[in-house]
Design an enzyme around this catalytic site. Structure first.
Site, mmCIF file in Angstrom:
data_model
loop_
_atom_site.group_PDB
_atom_site.id
_atom_site.type_symbol
_atom_site.label_atom_id
_atom_site.label_comp_id
_atom_site.label_asym_id
_atom_site.label_seq_id
_atom_site.Cartn_x
_atom_site.Cartn_y
_atom_site.Cartn_z
ATOM 1 N N SER A 1 0.720 -1.196 0.148
ATOM 2 C CA SER A 1 0.111 -0.060 0.214
ATOM 3 C C SER A 1 0.807 1.071 0.219
ATOM 4 O O SER A 1 1.829 1.212 0.448
ATOM 5 C CB SER A 1 -0.965 -0.073 1.199
ATOM 6 O OG SER A 1 -0.085 0.147 2.337
ATOM 7 N N SER B 1 9.082 10.130 9.200
ATOM 8 C CA SER B 1 8.177 11.132 8.968
ATOM 9 C C SER B 1 8.470 12.455 9.206
ATOM 10 O O SER B 1 9.101 12.669 10.298
ATOM 11 C CB SER B 1 6.935 10.635 9.746
ATOM 12 O OG SER B 1 5.994 11.684 9.539
ATOM 13 N N TYR C 1 2.534 7.959 16.906
ATOM 14 C CA TYR C 1 3.024 7.815 15.564
ATOM 15 C C TYR C 1 4.541 8.696 15.353
ATOM 16 O O TYR C 1 5.689 8.130 15.024
ATOM 17 C CB TYR C 1 2.205 8.273 14.356
ATOM 18 C CG TYR C 1 2.667 7.936 12.997
ATOM 19 C CD1 TYR C 1 2.746 6.859 12.270
ATOM 20 C CD2 TYR C 1 3.341 9.173 12.310
ATOM 21 C CE1 TYR C 1 3.000 6.445 10.806
ATOM 22 C CE2 TYR C 1 3.716 8.811 10.920
ATOM 23 C CZ TYR C 1 3.473 7.693 10.300
ATOM 24 O OH TYR C 1 4.080 7.422 8.747
ATOM 25 N N LYS D 1 8.594 7.889 15.223
ATOM 26 C CA LYS D 1 9.483 8.093 14.034
ATOM 27 C C LYS D 1 10.728 8.993 14.649
ATOM 28 O O LYS D 1 11.868 9.122 14.142
ATOM 29 C CB LYS D 1 8.518 9.088 13.140
ATOM 30 C CG LYS D 1 7.339 8.126 12.580
ATOM 31 C CD LYS D 1 7.961 7.336 11.624
ATOM 32 C CE LYS D 1 6.939 6.620 10.719
ATOM 33 N NZ LYS D 1 7.477 5.613 9.799
ATOM 34 N N THR E 1 -1.089 8.830 1.451
ATOM 35 C CA THR E 1 -0.836 7.593 1.804
ATOM 36 C C THR E 1 -2.216 7.061 2.453
ATOM 37 O O THR E 1 -2.968 7.958 2.764
ATOM 38 C CB THR E 1 0.226 7.192 2.725
ATOM 39 O OG1 THR E 1 0.121 8.001 3.872
ATOM 40 C CG2 THR E 1 1.764 7.949 2.056
#
Lengths: 149, 322
Positions: B61, B182, B208, B212, B243
């Site tokens: 993906s 990210s 998240y 990162k 995304t």
């Protein structure tokens, strides 16, 4: 305020030799322009060992006890120095360089308590020059090891 | 400074200005402007990866698809490491319809599960891996734990990739490993005291971004460790890309920025370039749009030495690095 500086340089000495030399903090007498004497006062150099370092910094002589916080051969050395008004970290990263040499990253970090806090901006201003001098001397000492391999 | 250097100054200044002001640089605008500027690092040679095996996690993906496709176009045998093999096969078919001679293989591994990572490394039937792209990502809506009891974003973005790389380090000799990070990490400090997000209210985007940030702060230490295998370890951030993660987890951000979000190819460009460019890039750097970038934009996010030590001890313990 917590002045810090990070510098990377290369040397012809092999990573294991770099590590062993810098992990024995008594060698700061050679590579650190500020250190006058440095002796091992507790332990055999492993994590938890203590060094007594007498240095002159900006014209003042001071005694700092350094404890070995991390030691991973050959990649990582971390010493924590403390006295009543000061805490400092010296961290060295060693990686494999070209032709059997090494790439060394030197990180120094300082914090101050009490009246010494007012020294922090001054130290921060002085740090780049100090680091330049220290790195030059450290690199020369390590290259000398490299030549002798 | 030479005349040639002086001549590139305005270009470098523009590139840097776009980087520090985020929105122009991280969007598709930044990518499209940069790749037209003089000094844009050259594309890898056609066939640069012919005969080489490259592993891409999260390959079915988003940026994973762009990455697999970019690597296949350079001739690599690409191993699509996915959780769902059915979906993986479907995506494989779609990529082959665009890149006719692509050599793609679908293989299963759940990066969240350290036992499955060990099984994967045991079963991987390759003697030499040229590159490993850690692209798999998650943004769990609620705090979730991995089979080993680790917070899931930390497990998928940090622990799984570190363990997989460690187990493959012999086979990755003189190879390259890329951690897809990210730009969101710029807003977070290293969560040294609470890497598992046990304290405070859980937020998906914070969890998240913290994971990162952890990737980026551990990058130099891991690069030192794996330099003895001749391995190049690179971190990168793709910019703002459209995304599935953004679509599901940040719908408002996506609604506002949709016209300027990067597509999969643009988001994966630097990962593909890092895997293929010659000579090999230097190890331990953090990249965006083919250029090393700073890992902090403001002093407040800089970790203290004791925090780095604490995070490193946690990482070593959680992954069993000796």
């Amino acid at each position: 305020m917590r002045p810090s500086i990070t510098r990377t340089f290369t040397t012809t000495a092999a990573p294991e030799r770099v590590h062993d030399y810098l992990a024995d903090f008594r060698n700061a007498e050679e590579w650190d322009p500020g250190t006058k004497t440095c002796e091992l006062v507790q332990g055999g150099g492993e994590v938890g060992s203590v060094y007594r370092n007498v240095s002159s910094f900006m014209g003042r002589e001071s005694e700092i006890r350094y404890t070995v916080a991390e030691l991973e051969r050959p990649t990582r050395i971390h010493l924590v120095g403390r006295n009543e008004q000061f805490e400092g970290h010296d961290v060295l990263g060693v990686r494999a360089g070209v032709d059997g040499g090494s790439e060394v990253t030197y990180h120094a970090e300082f914090s101050f308590t009490g009246a010494a806090k007012y020294a922090a901006p001054l130290v921060a201003a002085y740090l780049p020059a100090l680091a330049r001098k220290t790195i030059r001397q450290m690199q020369a000492c390590l290259d000398a090891l490299g030549d002798g391999r | 400074m030479s005349a040639a250097e002086a001549a590139t100054l305005p270009v470098r200044a523009l590139d840097t200005l776009m980087d520090r002001t985020l929105a122009p640089g991280y969007s598709r605008i930044g990518f499209e402007v940069r790749r037209r500027l003089p000094g844009w690092p050259a594309d890898p040679q056609p066939g640069a990866l012919a005969g080489r095996h490259v592993l891409v996690t999260g390959a079915s993906s988003g940026l994973g698809i762009g990455c697999v496709e970019g690597l296949a176009r350079l001739g690599a045998a690409v191993h699509m490491v996915v959780r769902d093999e059915v979906k993986g096969e479907r995506v494989r078919g779609q990529i082959i319809s665009r890149v006719g001679d692509a050599d793609l293989r679908v293989t299963r591994c759940d990066l969240a599960d350290l036992d499955d990572v060990r099984r994967f490394a045991d079963e991987l039937d390759l003697t030499s891996v040229h590159a490993l792209i850690h692209n798999a990502g998650v943004m769990p809506p609620e705090r979730t734990e991995s089979p080993q009891g680790h917070e899931l974003s930390m497990a998928v973005h940090v622990l799984g990739p570190v363990l997989m790389t460690e187990l493959l380090r012999d086979r990755l000799h003189s190879g390259r490993t890329v951690l897809v990070s990210s730009g969101g990490m710029y807003a977070q400090r290293l969560p040294a005291g609470d890497p598992e997000f046990r304290l405070g209210e859980y937020s998906p985007s914070v969890a998240y971004a913290r994971s990162k940030r952890m990737q980026v702060e551990m990058l130099p230490l891991l690069a030192d460790r794996w330099s003895f295998d001749g391995m190049v370890l690179a971190g990168m951030h793709p910019g703002w890309a459209d995304t599935p993660g953004v679509r599901e987890s940040l719908p408002t951000f996506r609604r506002l920025t949709r016209p300027i979000l990067r597509d999969d190819r643009q988001g994966a460009d630097t990962s593909v370039w890092l895997a293929a460019t010659r000579p090999a890039p230097p190890t331990g750097r953090f990249w965006h749009d083919r250029v090393p970038r700073p890992t902090h934009l403001v002093p407040a996010t800089r970790p203290r030495a004791d925090e780095v030590a604490r995070a490193w001890a946690w990482l070593r313990s959680a992954t069993g690095l000796d």
